[in-house]
Design an enzyme around this catalytic site. Structure first.
Site, short mmCIF file in Angstrom:
data_model
loop_
_atom_site.label_atom_id
_atom_site.label_comp_id
_atom_site.label_asym_id
_atom_site.label_seq_id
_atom_site.Cartn_x
_atom_site.Cartn_y
_atom_site.Cartn_z
N LYS A 209 18.96 4.40 18.71
CA LYS A 209 19.43 3.01 18.69
C LYS A 209 18.62 2.22 17.64
CE LYS A 209 19.96 -1.00 21.66
NZ LYS A 209 19.86 -1.57 23.00
N GLU A 215 9.17 9.91 17.87
CA GLU A 215 9.52 11.32 18.12
C GLU A 215 10.78 11.71 17.34
OE1 GLU A 215 8.88 9.01 20.39
OE2 GLU A 215 7.83 9.82 22.13
N GLY A 269 19.84 1.67 25.79
CA GLY A 269 19.69 3.09 25.46
C GLY A 269 20.13 4.01 26.59
N ARG A 270 19.66 3.73 27.82
CA ARG A 270 19.97 4.63 28.94
C ARG A 270 21.40 4.48 29.44
NH1 ARG A 270 16.19 0.91 29.86
NH2 ARG A 270 16.47 -0.67 31.45
N GLU A 356 13.88 3.80 34.71
CA GLU A 356 13.56 2.89 33.61
C GLU A 356 14.18 1.52 33.90
OE1 GLU A 356 12.81 4.31 29.33
OE2 GLU A 356 14.76 3.35 29.14
N HIS A 387 15.57 26.58 47.77
CA HIS A 387 14.49 27.58 47.69
C HIS A 387 13.28 27.03 46.96
CE1 HIS A 387 16.97 30.84 49.33
NE2 HIS A 387 17.96 30.15 48.78
N LYS A 512 2.95 3.61 23.78
CA LYS A 512 3.30 3.78 22.36
C LYS A 512 2.21 3.17 21.48
CE LYS A 512 8.34 3.40 22.88
NZ LYS A 512 9.52 2.62 22.55
O1 F6P Z 1 11.70 5.39 26.29
C1 F6P Z 1 11.89 4.15 25.72
C2 F6P Z 1 13.20 4.05 24.95
O2 F6P Z 1 13.22 2.82 24.32
C3 F6P Z 1 14.43 4.26 25.82
O3 F6P Z 1 14.82 3.13 26.48
C4 F6P Z 1 15.42 4.76 24.83
O4 F6P Z 1 16.49 5.38 25.46
C5 F6P Z 1 14.56 5.71 24.02
O5 F6P Z 1 13.31 5.06 23.95
C6 F6P Z 1 15.08 6.07 22.67
O6 F6P Z 1 15.25 4.96 21.84
P1 F6P Z 1 16.08 5.03 20.49
O7 F6P Z 1 17.48 5.36 20.81
O8 F6P Z 1 15.91 3.69 19.85
O9 F6P Z 1 15.45 6.11 19.63
#
Ligand code: F6P
Length: 549
Positions: A209, A215, A269-270, A356, A387, A512
């Protein structure tokens, strides 16, 4: 005023004391109660007869919903009000699956035409890739896709991918194609995601987003290097596309914005799996038809949420009993137990959606909540979970559970000579477990069975453990969309009742910031200057020194 100060909340607190006197063993034989606590909509049965509740409980929970202004809050969400107040954003994942012709206005603009335009672009692009009209740099058809993203840009798409890949029509539509996900910044994940792939036949979709998530950006640079090493820098245009709201950074990264699929700040995002975040990788793998059916499933629950009375409203009832178990009966965990292996990624996805969203400590006005909000969600498909952790669930802590089962399997099997089909075997467990949790097993029963006295306490099951049972026809693209929306809305319902903001996530920021400080230290210490470790507490400094040695 906090919801906890309302007469409706106080009535429920008092009622909880009454309910604690009843055991499910005594409540379950009441057929009238069972019927009253069962709701049904569009092929989904929600049986709440195994909740620690009477019909009065449900009435009081509906009073609580009214005291919280739930109807108005749900309507405000669906009509584009900026209910995510800390980020001044609307919360409109429902617009992502709105029917053509629906009007949803944000900042004076109807957002639905833009949603439909991106969907049309995805359909066109995925068709071109799947038919080979869009070719890789060497002229080869792109048969494999690596979707790079994390959190909401990964969990939802993977859940839906897993749910669909054994659906017979989807399996046929994806023959010869592979979809991989790369989420963790751990280089081991890169190696797993790329294992056996040929750069010449691989399309990489970078999903973020913000397009700034550390990452995802490092993984995108890593996979770009993998492509460039084998195909040259020019290949990026044909082999990398993006999904983002930040088209400026997409371009700066080297991806042609023409090959970027947008979405909007009003998609959390979620809650983004129904945007290009999920639709692009899924359409590339399965084609557009099942994607459209998936959206229709989610839409069916969106409409139901807004129109059904609370006592028949599935996501509202699930949310109300979530609040009941958590805030009034004191259960801080809950389990998601689909009796369907294709739903193996449902729990990881709902963990993010729910934890979240509702893992918050303050109300909308910033005041500290006088109760704890949010549950610890976990889960595993049955029968595997049986199990693993069911021992604790039966005889250890009380963990309210959701059992999800289907009348038909995606992949029916009947072994000649076996008494039941494999699906019936699975479902025998599905029907048995909720009752085992509810009834338990008494000393009297064990004595009657001749169990030695010394073993009786070990073999006793207290029972009275609550669960929801959800029974659906079959796991299909449509029912996958229904399940997604049911759980998204359950979360929103609970957040609205608790009076929190379920749509921000400030709690992920602190880690972060600290990681940035460590990154700077590691770069400095590993560089020419060999910077000594500084600015950390003694415990962390000692660990860092050991790591750097
Ligand atoms: O974990 C924090 C967060 O901001 C989530 O809410 C989001 O889904 C994820 O990081 C990834 O964010 P992006 O889509 O901006 O890479």
């Amino acid at each position: 005023m906090s919801i906890a100060a309302t007469p409706a909340w106080k009535a429920l607190s008092a009622h909880a004391e009454e309910v604690r006197k009843h055991h499910l063993r005594d409540l379950l034989p009441d057929a009238k109660r069972a019927t009253a606590l069962t709701a049904e909509f569009d092929g989904i049965v929600l049986d709440q007869a195994r909740q620690n509740a009477t019909t009065k409980t449900r009435g009081l929970l509906i009073d609580l919903a009214k005291a919280a202004g739930l109807k108005e809050r749900l309507a405000a969400m669906a009509s584009g009000h900026k209910i995510n107040t800390t980020e001044n954003r609307a919360v409109l994942h429902v617009a992502l699956r709105a029917a053509k012709g629906t009007k949803i206005v944000v900042d004076g603009q109807d957002v639905v035409p833009a949603v439909l335009k991106v969907q049309a672009d995805i359909k066109k692009f995925s068709d071109a890739v799947r038919t080979g009209k869009w070719k890789g740099a060497t002229g080869k058809k792109l048969t494999d896709v690596v979707a790079i993203g994390i959190g909401g840009s990964y969990l939802g798409p993977e859940f839906v991918y897993e749910a669909l890949r054994t659906d017979p029509a989807c399996a046929k539509a994806s023959a010869g194609r592979r979809l991989r996900f790369l989420a963790n910044v751990d280089p081991i994940d890169v190696s797993r995601a790329l294992e056996g792939l040929n750069p010449a036949t691989t399309l990489v979709v970078v999903i973020s987003k913000t397009f700034t998530t550390a990452e995802t950006m490092l993984n995108a640079r890593t996979v770009r290097a993998w492509l460039v090493k084998s195909l040259g820098a020019k290949a990026v245009a044909k082999h990398m596309v993006a999904v983002s709201t930040n088209l400026k950074d997409v371009e700066a990264f080297g991806i042609d914005p023409k090959n970027a699929f947008g979405f909007w700040d009003w998609v959390g995002g979620r809650y983004s799996v129904c945007s290009a975040v999920g639709l692009l990788p899924l359409a590339l793998q399965f084609g557009w038809k099942p994607v459209d059916q998936f959206l229709a499933g989610a839409r069916s629950i969106d409409d139901h949420l807004q129109s059904a009375p609370f006592e028949k409203n599935l996501p509202v009832l699930m949310g109300l009993f979530g609040v009941w178990n958590s805030s009034f009966l004191g259960h801080s965990t809950r389990a998601l137990l689909p009796y369907c292996q294709a739903l193996l990624k449902l729990a990881p996805h709902i963990q993010q959606v729910d934890m979240e969203s509702n893992g918050k400590r303050v109300a909308l006005d910033g005041s500290v909540l006088p109760f704890e909000a949010g549950e610890i969600d976990f889960g595993e498909p049955g029968t595997n979970g049986q199990h693993s952790f069911y021992q604790l669930v039966h005889q250890g802590r009380v963990v309210p559970a959701d059992f999800i089962g289907f009348r038909q399997s995606q992949q029916p099997v009947k072994v000649k000579g076996d008494v039941v089909s494999n699906h019936d075997e699975l479902m025998s467990n599905f029907f048995a477990q909720p009752d085992a949790l509810a009834y338990g097993k008494t000393t009297a029963e064990l004595t009657k069975e001749g169990v030695p006295t010394a073993l009786i306490p070990h073999k006793e099951f207290p029972g009275n453990r609550p669960s929801n049972v959800l029974l659906l026809e079959k796991l299909t693209p449509k029912t996958t969309g229904q399940l997604l929306a049911l759980y998204e809305h359950r979360t929103a319902v609970q957040g609205f009742i608790w009076g929190i903001n379920s749509f921000d996530q400030w709690g992920v920021e602190l880690g972060k910031v600290l990681a940035k400080q460590v990154r700077t230290q590691l770069a400095g210490s590993r560089g020419k200057a060999k910077a000594p470790v500084a600015g950390f507490n003694p415990a962390t400094a000692a660990l860092l020194e050991r790591y750097l040695k």
